[in-house]
Enzyme design. Structure first.
Site, PDB file in Angstrom:
ATOM      1  N   SER A  49       0.829  -1.198   0.000  1.00  0.00           N
ATOM      2  CA  SER A  49       0.000   0.000   0.000  1.00  0.00           C
ATOM      3  C   SER A  49       0.871   1.260   0.000  1.00  0.00           C
ATOM      4  O   SER A  49       1.617   1.485  -0.956  1.00  0.00           O
ATOM      5  CB  SER A  49      -0.961  -0.039   1.199  1.00  0.00           C
ATOM      6  OG  SER A  49      -1.954   0.942   1.089  1.00  0.00           O
ATOM      7  N   ASP A  78     -10.137  -5.665  -3.319  1.00  0.00           N
ATOM      8  CA  ASP A  78      -9.574  -4.620  -2.460  1.00  0.00           C
ATOM      9  C   ASP A  78     -10.525  -3.434  -2.420  1.00  0.00           C
ATOM     10  O   ASP A  78     -10.906  -2.884  -3.459  1.00  0.00           O
ATOM     11  CB  ASP A  78      -8.210  -4.189  -3.022  1.00  0.00           C
ATOM     12  CG  ASP A  78      -7.415  -3.306  -2.085  1.00  0.00           C
ATOM     13  OD1 ASP A  78      -8.013  -2.414  -1.459  1.00  0.00           O
ATOM     14  OD2 ASP A  78      -6.190  -3.496  -1.997  1.00  0.00           O
ATOM     15  N   HIS A  95      -7.405  -5.987   0.937  1.00  0.00           N
ATOM     16  CA  HIS A  95      -6.228  -5.151   1.194  1.00  0.00           C
ATOM     17  C   HIS A  95      -5.433  -5.605   2.427  1.00  0.00           C
ATOM     18  O   HIS A  95      -4.456  -4.971   2.796  1.00  0.00           O
ATOM     19  CB  HIS A  95      -6.684  -3.700   1.393  1.00  0.00           C
ATOM     20  CG  HIS A  95      -5.611  -2.660   1.233  1.00  0.00           C
ATOM     21  ND1 HIS A  95      -5.039  -2.349   0.018  1.00  0.00           N
ATOM     22  CD2 HIS A  95      -5.000  -1.850   2.148  1.00  0.00           C
ATOM     23  CE1 HIS A  95      -4.150  -1.394   0.172  1.00  0.00           C
ATOM     24  NE2 HIS A  95      -4.087  -1.074   1.464  1.00  0.00           N
TER      25      HIS A  95
END
Length: 283
Positions: A150, A226, A259
């Protein structure tokens, strides 16, 4: 340098250290996994390559070392894993309301705007200060790779693209590939770097690909489910930039994954194997 945790793990050791960072002007904690090959008594003992892992928003070193399951794979391939914190920390360090700015959200940039510029120099910390400490240990071979998730995936891609020849390989999970064009990045860059968007391009992987001096292949895994895929991550922008520049990219959309660290743990073995192949090749 103070070792504050020491745990046996897959024949090696998962340590956590606290040290004073001159670059960040605060104390920092960093996780370091030493594989069994780092032990002088191991039959395959020798200098081990280093894989740096950059974590995402709200994370510290603990998220990766306790949730990713990476130690087993690092032990198999004889890699040292280094997992630093995601920002400077401490009472004297500037902070903000919310999870996406301030402590826990350093974005791996060198801030130029007050009050952030006093401590938020995570780019220099990751590129220069941290490796100078880690790789001073003779057990480190000097070959290095970088990866992250991320915000950390953004950091890994940007740092690799900006430092040709420094890393043997780079990969990312769910990276923020175009922070200049999504809410997370616009908020952070506006605060840390100011209103001049031209300055933002130095920390934007999509912007950097066109002028990259080295065609280091990029490996990116993205979860198909996600929750941040369309609003914050936009991997299609990286694909388009790489296509236009002829930059090698393997972008894998993994159906059903989100995620979280469940996603990372599912594919971290493949990423570590990818890095191990590159790290074991002669320079």
């Amino acid at each position: 340098m103070e070792r504050i945790e020491h745990h046996a793990s897959f024949g090696g050791w998962q340590d956590v250290y606290r040290h004073r960072s001159e670059v960040l002007d605060c104390d920092m904690e960093v996780g370091v996994y030493f594989p069994p090959q780092a032990d002088p008594g191991h039959p395959d003992h020798g200098p081990c390559p280093v894989l740096y892992w950059l974590s995402g928003l709200t994370c510290s070193a603990q998220n990766f070392i306790t949730k990713a399951g990476a130690q087993r794979h690092a032990a198999e391939h004889g890699l040292i894993l280094v997992a630093p914190d995601t920002s400077p920390r401490g009472d004297a360090v500037a902070d903000a309301e919310g999870y996406d700015l301030g402590q826990g959200a350093g974005f791996y940039v060198n801030a130029t705007q007050a009050p952030w510029d006093a401590h938020y120099r995570m780019y220099d910390y990751i590129v220069d200060e941290l490796p100078a400490w880690v790789e001073a240990d003779p057990v480190a071979s000097g070959a290095r790779a970088i990866s992250g998730h991320s915000m950390g995936g953004h950091g890994a891609l940007v740092i690799a693209l900006r430092n040709p020849g420094r890393y043997r390989s780079v990969s990312a999970f769910s990276p923020i590939v175009a922070p200049s064009r999504v809410p997370w990045g616009e908020k952070a860059f506006g605060a840390y770097l100011g209103a001049d968007r031209d300055a933002w391009a130095a920390y934007d992987a999509v912007a950097l690909v066109a002028g990259a001096e080295e065609r280091l292949p990029l490996l990116v895994d993205q979860g198909g489910d996600d929750e941040f895929l369309s609003g914050q991550l936009k991997p299609e922008l990286l694909q388009a930039a790489c296509d236009a520049a002829g930059h090698p990219l393997t972008l894998r959309l993994q159906p059903g994954y989100d995620h979280s660290y469940y996603f990372i743990a599912s594919f971290i073995g493949e990423h570590i194997a990818h890095h191990a192949r590159a790290l074991r090749r002669k320079a």
